[in-house]
Scaffold this motif. Structure first.
Motif, PDB file in Angstrom:
ATOM      1  N   VAL A  47       7.842  -7.799  -6.248  1.00  0.00           N
ATOM      2  CA  VAL A  47       7.683  -7.450  -4.837  1.00  0.00           C
ATOM      3  C   VAL A  47       6.221  -7.609  -4.436  1.00  0.00           C
ATOM      4  CG1 VAL A  47       9.619  -5.812  -4.818  1.00  0.00           C
ATOM      5  CG2 VAL A  47       7.317  -4.997  -5.323  1.00  0.00           C
ATOM      6  N   ASN A  48       5.983  -7.617  -3.150  1.00  0.00           N
ATOM      7  CA  ASN A  48       4.618  -7.641  -2.619  1.00  0.00           C
ATOM      8  C   ASN A  48       4.074  -6.221  -2.539  1.00  0.00           C
ATOM      9  OD1 ASN A  48       3.657 -10.201  -2.075  1.00  0.00           O
ATOM     10  ND2 ASN A  48       4.669 -10.339  -0.091  1.00  0.00           N
ATOM     11  N   TYR A  49       2.868  -6.030  -2.998  1.00  0.00           N
ATOM     12  CA  TYR A  49       2.221  -4.722  -2.868  1.00  0.00           C
ATOM     13  C   TYR A  49       2.151  -4.319  -1.395  1.00  0.00           C
ATOM     14  CZ  TYR A  49      -1.402  -1.136  -2.986  1.00  0.00           C
ATOM     15  OH  TYR A  49      -2.100   0.037  -2.828  1.00  0.00           O
ATOM     16  N   GLU A  50       1.908  -5.288  -0.521  1.00  0.00           N
ATOM     17  CA  GLU A  50       1.739  -5.018   0.903  1.00  0.00           C
ATOM     18  C   GLU A  50       2.962  -4.337   1.509  1.00  0.00           C
ATOM     19  OE1 GLU A  50       1.073  -8.082  -0.490  1.00  0.00           O
ATOM     20  OE2 GLU A  50      -1.097  -7.775  -0.519  1.00  0.00           O
ATOM     21  N   TRP A  51       4.141  -4.590   0.972  1.00  0.00           N
ATOM     22  CA  TRP A  51       5.348  -3.966   1.522  1.00  0.00           C
ATOM     23  C   TRP A  51       5.330  -2.450   1.332  1.00  0.00           C
ATOM     24  CZ3 TRP A  51       8.812  -7.993  -1.367  1.00  0.00           C
ATOM     25  CH2 TRP A  51       8.734  -9.225  -0.714  1.00  0.00           C
ATOM     26  N   TRP A  55       2.106   3.541   2.213  1.00  0.00           N
ATOM     27  CA  TRP A  55       2.235   4.827   1.515  1.00  0.00           C
ATOM     28  C   TRP A  55       1.185   5.000   0.416  1.00  0.00           C
ATOM     29  CZ3 TRP A  55       6.864   1.853   2.204  1.00  0.00           C
ATOM     30  CH2 TRP A  55       7.691   2.319   3.239  1.00  0.00           C
ATOM     31  N   LYS A  56       0.207   4.106   0.337  1.00  0.00           N
ATOM     32  CA  LYS A  56      -0.733   4.119  -0.798  1.00  0.00           C
ATOM     33  C   LYS A  56      -1.589   5.382  -0.869  1.00  0.00           C
ATOM     34  CE  LYS A  56      -4.325   1.525   1.504  1.00  0.00           C
ATOM     35  NZ  LYS A  56      -5.697   1.479   1.394  1.00  0.00           N
ATOM     36  N   ASP A  57      -1.843   6.041   0.237  1.00  0.00           N
ATOM     37  CA  ASP A  57      -2.688   7.238   0.220  1.00  0.00           C
ATOM     38  C   ASP A  57      -1.879   8.533   0.205  1.00  0.00           C
ATOM     39  OD1 ASP A  57      -5.081   5.760   0.253  1.00  0.00           O
ATOM     40  OD2 ASP A  57      -4.901   5.474   2.422  1.00  0.00           O
TER      41      ASP A  57
END
Length: 200
Positions: A47-51, A55-57
């Motif tokens: 998958v793409n990390y960007e998807w 929610w990264k933080d």
């Protein structure tokens, strides 16, 4: 894969073009004893990390219902696909856990959630790149091991470890393993011959 990775976040879960699945319990000789009638199945895809970046933080296990629903779309589609090939799987599902690139970042400290460390592109497997990849480094007593040296996955990590051990010991460990294999094979042949003699 290029077409898949160019998709938007919302359409990606419904258009996964590849998967890999394995049953780790099948590799554990004690699994049937400790967990009779149960098995663990692992399904992997890319998958793409960007998807998942929005929610990264957010804290792990507290990323909210939208995150859970989004990653479960991937999970359900992948499991349905696996069941289309092996229909008996469908009734066996008891528990499902889903990891994302954010999981890899949190638990493994991976850059942008990469699962397999160094990028496994075609350039990495060119002869010149393979020749440059070494276990030893310019830093005294610092060695590189595992899948970053050889290739991804369990077999890659194993061979990377063997190459690193050979570098540290200044001895080709593969030869030791080959000799051990021959010794064990001869021993097994002797034992089999002795059992046959007893039966006769």
């Amino acid at each position: 894969m290029d077409e898949f990775f160019s998709m938007g976040k919302d359409e990606a879960p419904d258009n996964v073009p590849m998967m890999y699945f394995t049953f780790p319990s099948a590799k554990d000789p004690t699994s049937k004893i400790h967990h009779p009638g149960k098995s663990c199945m692992t399904i992997l895809t890319m998958v793409n990390y960007e998807w998942f970046e929005e929610w990264k933080d957010t804290p792990v296990r507290k990323r909210g219902d939208d995150y859970l629903a989004y990653k479960m779309r991937f999970a359900h589609n992948l499991f349905d696909w696996a069941c289309s090939q092996y229909p008996k799987l469908r009734d066996k599902l008891v528990y499902q856990e889903v990891s994302t690139p954010l999981s890899n970042t949190h638990y493994l400290g991976r850059y942008l959630g990469a699962m397999y460390s160094a990028e496994h592109n075609l350039e990495r497997f060119q002869a010149e790149a393979i020749a440059r990849n070494r276990c030893d480094t310019p830093v005294k007593n610092l060695f590189i091991s595992g899948q970053d040296v050889f290739s991804c996955g369990i077999a890659g990590a194993l061979h990377g470890g063997l190459l690193c051990a050979s570098t540290v010991l200044r001895h080709i460990v593969y030869i030791d393993l080959l000799m051990l294999k021959k010794k064990l094979k001869r021993k097994k042949a002797r034992e089999t011959a002795e059992r046959v003699k007893k039966l006769l």
